[in-house]
Design a protein around this motif. Structure first.
Motif, PDB file in Angstrom:
ATOM      1  N   SER A 130      99.426  49.802  45.341  1.00 42.22           N
ATOM      2  CA  SER A 130      99.067  50.733  46.407  1.00 42.22           C
ATOM      3  C   SER A 130      99.962  51.960  46.430  1.00 42.22           C
ATOM      4  CB  SER A 130      99.153  50.028  47.768  1.00 42.22           C
ATOM      5  OG  SER A 130     100.465  49.579  47.998  1.00 42.22           O
ATOM      6  N   ILE A 131     101.156  51.872  45.769  1.00 39.04           N
ATOM      7  CA  ILE A 131     102.093  52.977  45.808  1.00 39.04           C
ATOM      8  C   ILE A 131     102.295  53.603  44.438  1.00 39.04           C
ATOM      9  CG2 ILE A 131     104.514  53.588  46.331  1.00 39.04           C
ATOM     10  CD1 ILE A 131     104.524  51.424  48.415  1.00 39.04           C
ATOM     11  N   SER A 132     102.072  52.824  43.385  1.00 38.94           N
ATOM     12  CA  SER A 132     102.371  53.309  42.044  1.00 38.94           C
ATOM     13  C   SER A 132     101.600  54.569  41.689  1.00 38.94           C
ATOM     14  CB  SER A 132     102.071  52.219  41.007  1.00 38.94           C
ATOM     15  OG  SER A 132     100.709  51.847  41.060  1.00 38.94           O
ATOM     16  N   SER A 133     100.428  54.762  42.288  1.00 36.66           N
ATOM     17  CA  SER A 133      99.634  55.947  41.979  1.00 36.66           C
ATOM     18  C   SER A 133     100.324  57.227  42.432  1.00 36.66           C
ATOM     19  CB  SER A 133      98.253  55.847  42.639  1.00 36.66           C
ATOM     20  OG  SER A 133      98.385  55.728  44.044  1.00 36.66           O
ATOM     21  N   PHE A 134     101.267  57.112  43.374  1.00 38.27           N
ATOM     22  CA  PHE A 134     101.984  58.284  43.862  1.00 38.27           C
ATOM     23  C   PHE A 134     103.240  58.568  43.042  1.00 38.27           C
ATOM     24  CE2 PHE A 134      99.609  56.664  47.493  1.00 38.27           C
ATOM     25  CZ  PHE A 134      98.975  57.811  47.936  1.00 38.27           C
ATOM     26  N   ILE A 135     103.575  57.668  42.126  1.00 36.11           N
ATOM     27  CA  ILE A 135     104.757  57.846  41.272  1.00 36.11           C
ATOM     28  C   ILE A 135     104.282  58.189  39.874  1.00 36.11           C
ATOM     29  CG2 ILE A 135     106.820  56.754  40.328  1.00 36.11           C
ATOM     30  CD1 ILE A 135     106.806  54.919  42.746  1.00 36.11           C
ATOM     31  N   PRO A 136     104.624  59.344  39.332  1.00 40.95           N
ATOM     32  CA  PRO A 136     104.147  59.745  38.006  1.00 40.95           C
ATOM     33  C   PRO A 136     104.531  58.739  36.940  1.00 40.95           C
ATOM     34  CG  PRO A 136     105.246  61.562  39.136  1.00 40.95           C
ATOM     35  CD  PRO A 136     105.513  60.332  39.931  1.00 40.95           C
ATOM     36  N   PRO A 150     110.327  59.128  36.031  1.00 36.16           N
ATOM     37  CA  PRO A 150     110.179  59.158  37.489  1.00 36.16           C
ATOM     38  C   PRO A 150     110.623  57.858  38.150  1.00 36.16           C
ATOM     39  CG  PRO A 150     108.279  60.152  36.452  1.00 36.16           C
ATOM     40  CD  PRO A 150     109.095  59.548  35.341  1.00 36.16           C
ATOM     41  N   ALA A 151     110.393  56.721  37.489  1.00 38.29           N
ATOM     42  CA  ALA A 151     110.783  55.432  38.068  1.00 38.29           C
ATOM     43  C   ALA A 151     112.304  55.337  38.209  1.00 38.29           C
ATOM     44  CB  ALA A 151     110.262  54.287  37.207  1.00 38.29           C
ATOM     45  N   ILE A 152     113.023  55.796  37.175  1.00 40.00           N
ATOM     46  CA  ILE A 152     114.480  55.757  37.222  1.00 40.00           C
ATOM     47  C   ILE A 152     115.010  56.757  38.240  1.00 40.00           C
ATOM     48  CG2 ILE A 152     116.594  56.101  35.902  1.00 40.00           C
ATOM     49  CD1 ILE A 152     115.011  53.531  35.251  1.00 40.00           C
ATOM     50  N   GLN A 153     114.387  57.915  38.315  1.00 38.03           N
ATOM     51  CA  GLN A 153     114.780  58.890  39.331  1.00 38.03           C
ATOM     52  C   GLN A 153     114.577  58.311  40.735  1.00 38.03           C
ATOM     53  OE1 GLN A 153     113.266  62.944  38.680  1.00 38.03           O
ATOM     54  NE2 GLN A 153     112.940  62.404  36.540  1.00 38.03           N
ATOM     55  N   PHE A 154     113.489  57.573  40.908  1.00 35.28           N
ATOM     56  CA  PHE A 154     113.225  56.934  42.202  1.00 35.28           C
ATOM     57  C   PHE A 154     114.310  55.911  42.527  1.00 35.28           C
ATOM     58  CE2 PHE A 154     111.486  53.191  44.377  1.00 35.28           C
ATOM     59  CZ  PHE A 154     111.143  53.761  45.597  1.00 35.28           C
ATOM     60  N   LEU A 155     114.686  55.096  41.542  1.00 36.47           N
ATOM     61  CA  LEU A 155     115.742  54.099  41.765  1.00 36.47           C
ATOM     62  C   LEU A 155     117.057  54.771  42.150  1.00 36.47           C
ATOM     63  CD1 LEU A 155     115.226  51.483  38.884  1.00 36.47           C
ATOM     64  CD2 LEU A 155     114.669  51.219  41.302  1.00 36.47           C
ATOM     65  N   GLU A 156     117.392  55.856  41.455  1.00 33.37           N
ATOM     66  CA  GLU A 156     118.637  56.559  41.759  1.00 33.37           C
ATOM     67  C   GLU A 156     118.629  57.084  43.193  1.00 33.37           C
ATOM     68  OE1 GLU A 156     120.198  58.252  37.462  1.00 33.37           O
ATOM     69  OE2 GLU A 156     118.726  59.442  38.580  1.00 33.37           O
ATOM     70  N   LYS A 157     117.499  57.645  43.606  1.00 31.85           N
ATOM     71  CA  LYS A 157     117.396  58.153  44.972  1.00 31.85           C
ATOM     72  C   LYS A 157     117.422  57.017  45.987  1.00 31.85           C
ATOM     73  CE  LYS A 157     117.020  62.641  44.529  1.00 31.85           C
ATOM     74  NZ  LYS A 157     118.008  63.570  45.168  1.00 31.85           N
ATOM     75  N   PHE A 158     116.829  55.889  45.621  1.00 31.72           N
ATOM     76  CA  PHE A 158     116.733  54.751  46.524  1.00 31.72           C
ATOM     77  C   PHE A 158     118.104  54.194  46.875  1.00 31.72           C
ATOM     78  CE2 PHE A 158     115.662  50.465  47.924  1.00 31.72           C
ATOM     79  CZ  PHE A 158     114.500  50.663  48.654  1.00 31.72           C
ATOM     80  N   VAL A 159     119.009  54.170  45.890  1.00 28.67           N
ATOM     81  CA  VAL A 159     120.338  53.593  46.122  1.00 28.67           C
ATOM     82  C   VAL A 159     121.395  54.656  46.407  1.00 28.67           C
ATOM     83  CG1 VAL A 159     119.794  51.633  44.639  1.00 28.67           C
ATOM     84  CG2 VAL A 159     120.978  53.593  43.661  1.00 28.67           C
ATOM     85  N   GLU A 160     120.997  55.918  46.330  1.00 24.23           N
ATOM     86  CA  GLU A 160     121.955  57.008  46.534  1.00 24.23           C
ATOM     87  C   GLU A 160     122.521  56.994  47.951  1.00 24.23           C
ATOM     88  OE1 GLU A 160     122.159  61.823  45.679  1.00 24.23           O
ATOM     89  OE2 GLU A 160     120.252  60.912  46.219  1.00 24.23           O
ATOM     90  N   GLY A 161     123.822  57.137  48.030  1.00 20.95           N
ATOM     91  CA  GLY A 161     124.473  57.246  49.335  1.00 20.95           C
ATOM     92  C   GLY A 161     124.637  55.944  50.088  1.00 20.95           C
ATOM     93  N   VAL A 162     124.148  54.840  49.526  1.00 25.39           N
ATOM     94  CA  VAL A 162     124.278  53.539  50.190  1.00 25.39           C
ATOM     95  C   VAL A 162     125.590  52.888  49.772  1.00 25.39           C
ATOM     96  CG1 VAL A 162     123.270  51.258  50.515  1.00 25.39           C
ATOM     97  CG2 VAL A 162     121.779  53.248  50.235  1.00 25.39           C
TER      98      VAL A 162
END
Length: 219
Positions: A130-136, A150-162
């Protein structure tokens, strides 16, 4: 110059130096960026649950094995070093050195557990239909070896600053888990160094096996 004697200062130097080199080894392999880079190298396997990030016990085993590897040149004299370490005047310094090693290893083990807790939902998001279509897809970056998918960029943003680090206190007071982990690692270290001194197996394989078994039981 050597307030506690040359022998004691030498042993202290070797212990601290091997701890520092173990820390550098752990940082190179288990920092947040290093783990994300390893996921990037195995991206599809990670998303398909065929590549798994390390667990805290893996870090404990790796750290102990690295410490023993660094101590190898001194193995034939280490029983003398232990005797020097536990002379009354040297005990406080020995305990400080032990605490530094234990805290170094559990620092990376705790952060790895925290990172794994973050990566689990992040992976679910990436594989969700349901979400993968929004991730290139990764096709867009295949011509460039420098850019990340894009998947790795998403992971980096997901854990950034935590913050991944833990502390001796939690919301309810003292964190018994924080103290228990350090006590467990201290027990593993003491047991395995004792084993290492008398280990006549090739490359101390018997002691390394003991490390694995204790880590499996305690972590």
């Amino acid at each position: 110059m050597f307030t506690r004697g040359f022998e004691a200062e030498l042993v202290d130097f070797v212990v601290k130096d091997t701890t520092l080199k173990t820390q550098q080894h752990l940082d190179k392999k288990y920092s947040k960026n290093a783990i994300i880079d390893r996921i990037a190298e195995n991206e599809q396997q990670f998303l398909q649950n065929r590549f798994f990030t390390p667990k805290s016990k893996d870090i404990v085993v790796d750290a102990m094995n690295k410490k023993l590897e660094l101590m190898a040149p001194f193995k034939h004299r280490w029983h003398e070093a232990v005797e020097i370490e536990y002379r009354m005047a040297n005990v406080p310094y020995t305990l400080i050195s032990l605490a530094e090693f234990v805290d170094t290893v559990t620092y990376y083990a705790d952060r790895m557990d925290s990172l794994n807790l973050l990566l689990a939902p992040a992976k679910q998001i990436l594989v969700s239909k349901s979400i993968s279509s929004f991730i290139p897809t990764s096709d867009a970056h295949e011509d460039s070896k420098i850019s990340k998918s894009p998947a790795i960029q998403f992971l980096e943003k997901f854990v950034e600053g935590v913050s991944l680090s833990t502390g001796p206190h939690d919301g309810a007071g003292l964190s018994m888990t924080w103290y228990a982990r350090r006590a467990k690692l201290g027990a593993i270290y003491g047991t395995c160094v004792t084993s290492y001194i008398g280990d006549s197996s090739v490359n101390a394989q018997e002691t390394k096996q003991l490390v694995h078994q204790m880590a499996d039981c305690m972590f």
